[in-house]
Design a protein around this motif. Structure first.
Motif, PDB file in Angstrom:
ATOM      1  N   ARG A 164       0.787  -1.243  -0.086  1.00 24.23           N
ATOM      2  CA  ARG A 164      -0.089   0.040   0.099  1.00 24.23           C
ATOM      3  C   ARG A 164       0.858   1.403   0.101  1.00 24.23           C
ATOM      4  O   ARG A 164       1.581   1.511   0.864  1.00 24.23           O
ATOM      5  CB  ARG A 164      -0.941   0.058   1.027  1.00 24.23           C
ATOM      6  N   PRO A 165       0.770   2.110  -0.875  1.00 23.14           N
ATOM      7  CA  PRO A 165       1.498   3.316  -1.221  1.00 23.14           C
ATOM      8  C   PRO A 165       0.690   4.385  -0.286  1.00 23.14           C
ATOM      9  O   PRO A 165      -0.355   4.277  -0.139  1.00 23.14           O
ATOM     10  CB  PRO A 165       1.472   3.812  -2.346  1.00 23.14           C
ATOM     11  N   ASP A 166       1.613   5.501   0.072  1.00 24.32           N
ATOM     12  CA  ASP A 166       0.790   6.507   0.734  1.00 24.32           C
ATOM     13  C   ASP A 166       0.241   7.352  -0.172  1.00 24.32           C
ATOM     14  O   ASP A 166      -0.817   8.171   0.103  1.00 24.32           O
ATOM     15  CB  ASP A 166       1.996   7.275   1.596  1.00 24.32           C
ATOM     16  N   VAL A 167       0.694   7.396  -1.343  1.00 25.68           N
ATOM     17  CA  VAL A 167      -0.043   8.150  -2.703  1.00 25.68           C
ATOM     18  C   VAL A 167       0.159   7.401  -3.920  1.00 25.68           C
ATOM     19  O   VAL A 167       1.010   6.932  -4.249  1.00 25.68           O
ATOM     20  CB  VAL A 167       0.796   9.591  -2.662  1.00 25.68           C
ATOM     21  N   LEU A 168      -1.100   7.092  -4.261  1.00 31.11           N
ATOM     22  CA  LEU A 168      -1.293   6.435  -5.681  1.00 31.11           C
ATOM     23  C   LEU A 168      -1.572   7.504  -6.456  1.00 31.11           C
ATOM     24  O   LEU A 168      -2.632   8.148  -6.604  1.00 31.11           O
ATOM     25  CB  LEU A 168      -2.179   5.284  -5.619  1.00 31.11           C
ATOM     26  N   ILE A 169      -0.988   7.579  -7.987  1.00 27.21           N
ATOM     27  CA  ILE A 169      -1.068   8.497  -9.164  1.00 27.21           C
ATOM     28  C   ILE A 169      -1.365   7.624 -10.401  1.00 27.21           C
ATOM     29  O   ILE A 169      -0.547   6.691 -10.566  1.00 27.21           O
ATOM     30  CB  ILE A 169       0.056   9.364  -9.184  1.00 27.21           C
ATOM     31  N   ILE A 170      -2.591   7.903 -10.861  1.00 24.86           N
ATOM     32  CA  ILE A 170      -2.719   7.063 -12.098  1.00 24.86           C
ATOM     33  C   ILE A 170      -3.337   7.848 -13.160  1.00 24.86           C
ATOM     34  O   ILE A 170      -4.232   8.677 -13.110  1.00 24.86           O
ATOM     35  CB  ILE A 170      -4.072   6.009 -11.695  1.00 24.86           C
ATOM     36  N   ASP A 171      -2.694   7.715 -14.340  1.00 27.38           N
ATOM     37  CA  ASP A 171      -2.696   8.504 -15.517  1.00 27.38           C
ATOM     38  C   ASP A 171      -3.697   7.927 -16.640  1.00 27.38           C
ATOM     39  O   ASP A 171      -2.853   7.218 -17.306  1.00 27.38           O
ATOM     40  CB  ASP A 171      -1.696   9.263 -15.889  1.00 27.38           C
ATOM     41  N   GLU A 172      -4.902   7.655 -16.502  1.00 28.28           N
ATOM     42  CA  GLU A 172      -5.638   6.857 -17.733  1.00 28.28           C
ATOM     43  C   GLU A 172      -4.894   5.485 -17.758  1.00 28.28           C
ATOM     44  O   GLU A 172      -5.577   4.706 -18.902  1.00 28.28           O
ATOM     45  CB  GLU A 172      -5.389   7.570 -18.935  1.00 28.28           C
ATOM     46  N   ALA A 173      -4.094   5.122 -17.094  1.00 26.85           N
ATOM     47  CA  ALA A 173      -3.821   3.694 -17.512  1.00 26.85           C
ATOM     48  C   ALA A 173      -4.659   2.533 -17.457  1.00 26.85           C
ATOM     49  O   ALA A 173      -4.388   1.570 -18.330  1.00 26.85           O
ATOM     50  CB  ALA A 173      -2.591   3.394 -16.462  1.00 26.85           C
ATOM     51  N   LEU A 174      -5.648   2.636 -16.617  1.00 18.58           N
ATOM     52  CA  LEU A 174      -6.420   1.552 -16.427  1.00 18.58           C
ATOM     53  C   LEU A 174      -7.673   1.472 -17.682  1.00 18.58           C
ATOM     54  O   LEU A 174      -8.260   0.476 -17.923  1.00 18.58           O
ATOM     55  CB  LEU A 174      -7.285   1.727 -15.243  1.00 18.58           C
TER      56      LEU A 174
END
Length: 408
Positions: A164-174
């Motif tokens: 589990r990260p403290d911050v999760l950043i997702i850019d359209e990957a899913l």
């Protein structure tokens, strides 16, 4: 504070040269006169994301969304301003970032995990869970060059969220994954958020933003155009998509504390809207499965070659449960004169789950508001659904299921 993101006076500019020789001269003699112009992609951004908060970033292509996420993730340096992040960051940006096509999925998982700050011993312990979540089977030990984009995304997401990260950043990957893995990933993201992970998500998927995020930020021409509740921001963004039509965009606070967005050229307008029972009585509360009529009165202020009425019923999160328009039902009104009044009566069974709902209306000339947006109004009508005589059930839709049991 772990999981917090603080962006202050952030800006990003790229150098633009008139020709390639100017770039070379600038590199050979950097202290001489300036040979380039600055193209600002982002400028003067200020916002704070609290620990455990989920924030969606939206905007048209070229608005600066991906650049913002790259700077927060640390893969691109800002030109001005500062970014402060508390804790460990996991980022899913460009698909396959940190992967090598000639290495196997397992080898890439080890490399990507170490880039995220995990040790080889930690990755040994986490590898079974990474394999299980990615569900790649024998492909885990095949070179990455035989992977589809969806398989690469599976592996990247599994590694990024293995711890589990403290911050999760997702850019359209899913968006490149199959439907099954998208559902699986979103469920996992919700679980991480419940455990306290801060989420920063860029997506054009309205439902993803509104279901996952507590807040949304709209970027327009490199600046923050609006920040607030996801539904209100998405409504404003939807209105701006047709902004080249001389339209007016207006936002007002309604009695329930929500923001109503109205936009359009004003060539036609909804004068009255109500929900009625079979006897014609106006309803504020509807029973599950009750037969109702949505009555909409439209005034036209100018001559219109075509008039299409659309409506949508949205749940409390702002997601459309059902929507349709008279273009799709082949009931377009042709050559409507100025000063005309058109009455639309829409009858249906309210097969909805208990809760609060809103109705949005659209007056256009075609199947979308992007061509001629006469008027678009979100939250034009509010109503509540209660369960009076149906068995207890879950969800936003009443299916009237019949269960047959045979005992032998």
């Amino acid at each position: 504070m772990r999981g917090s993101i603080r962006v202050t006076e952030l800006g990003k500019a790229y150098k633009r040269y008139p020709h390639r020789w100017a770039r070379l001269l600038d590199w050979l003699d950097p202290f001489s006169h300036q040979r380039h112009d600055l193209h600002w992609v982002l400028r003067d951004l200020n916002f704070v994301v609290e620990p455990g908060e989920a924030v969606g970033v939206i905007g048209v292509n070229g608005a600066g969304k991906s650049t913002l996420l790259k700077m927060i993730a640390g893969t691109t340096r800002p030109t001005t301003g500062s970014i402060h992040i508390g804790g460990r960051v996991a980022a899913l940006l460009e698909l396959g970032m940190g992967f090598h096509k000639d290495f196997t999925g397992r080898q890439n998982a080890y490399m990507a995990g170490q880039l995220l700050g995990l040790t080889a011993r930690e990755l040994d312990a986490l590898m079974p869970s990474i394999e299980a979540f990615a569900d790649l089977g024998d492909y885990m030990d095949q070179p990455l060059r035989v992977y589809s984009s969806g398989m690469q995304m599976r592996l990247a997401f599994s590694v990024a969220t293995a711890r589990r990260p403290d911050v999760l950043i997702i850019d359209e990957a899913l968006s490149v994954g199959d439907q099954y893995f998208q559902h699986k990933s979103f469920d996992h993201i919700r679980g991480l958020a419940e455990q306290g992970t801060t989420l920063l998500l860029v997506s054009h998927d309205k439902q993803a933003i509104q279901s996952l995020c507590d807040r949304a930020i709209l970027l327009d021409n490199g600046a923050i155009a609006m920040e607030g509740e996801p539904e209100a921001v998405m409504d404003y963004y939807n209105a701006k998509l047709a902004a080249d039509q001389n339209q007016v965009i207006d936002q007002n606070m309604t009695g329930d504390g929500k923001i109503q967005t109205r936009s359009g050229t004003g060539e036609a307008t909804v004068r009255d809207i109500c929900l009625c029972d079979e006897s014609g009585h106006v309803l504020k509360v509807v029973h599950v499965g009750q037969r109702v009529t949505l009555s909409i009165t439209v005034d036209t202020l100018t001559d219109l070659p075509r008039l299409v009425l659309g409506y949508g019923i949205k749940d409390r999160l702002g997601q459309v449960v059902f929507g349709i328009n008279t273009h799709h039902t082949q009931q377009v009104l042709e050559h409507v004169k100025a000063g005309s009044q058109c009455q639309f009566e829409i009858t249906f069974e309210a097969n909805l789950g208990p809760g609060t709902y809103s109705v949005q209306t659209a007056l256009t000339s075609a199947d979308t508001h992007l061509n001629n947006n006469y008027e678009w109004c979100d939250r034009a009508l509010l109503f509540t659904v209660i369960n009076k005589d149906k068995p207890d059930f879950s969800g936003v839709s009443w299916m009237n299921a019949r269960i047959v049991i045979e005992k032998t």
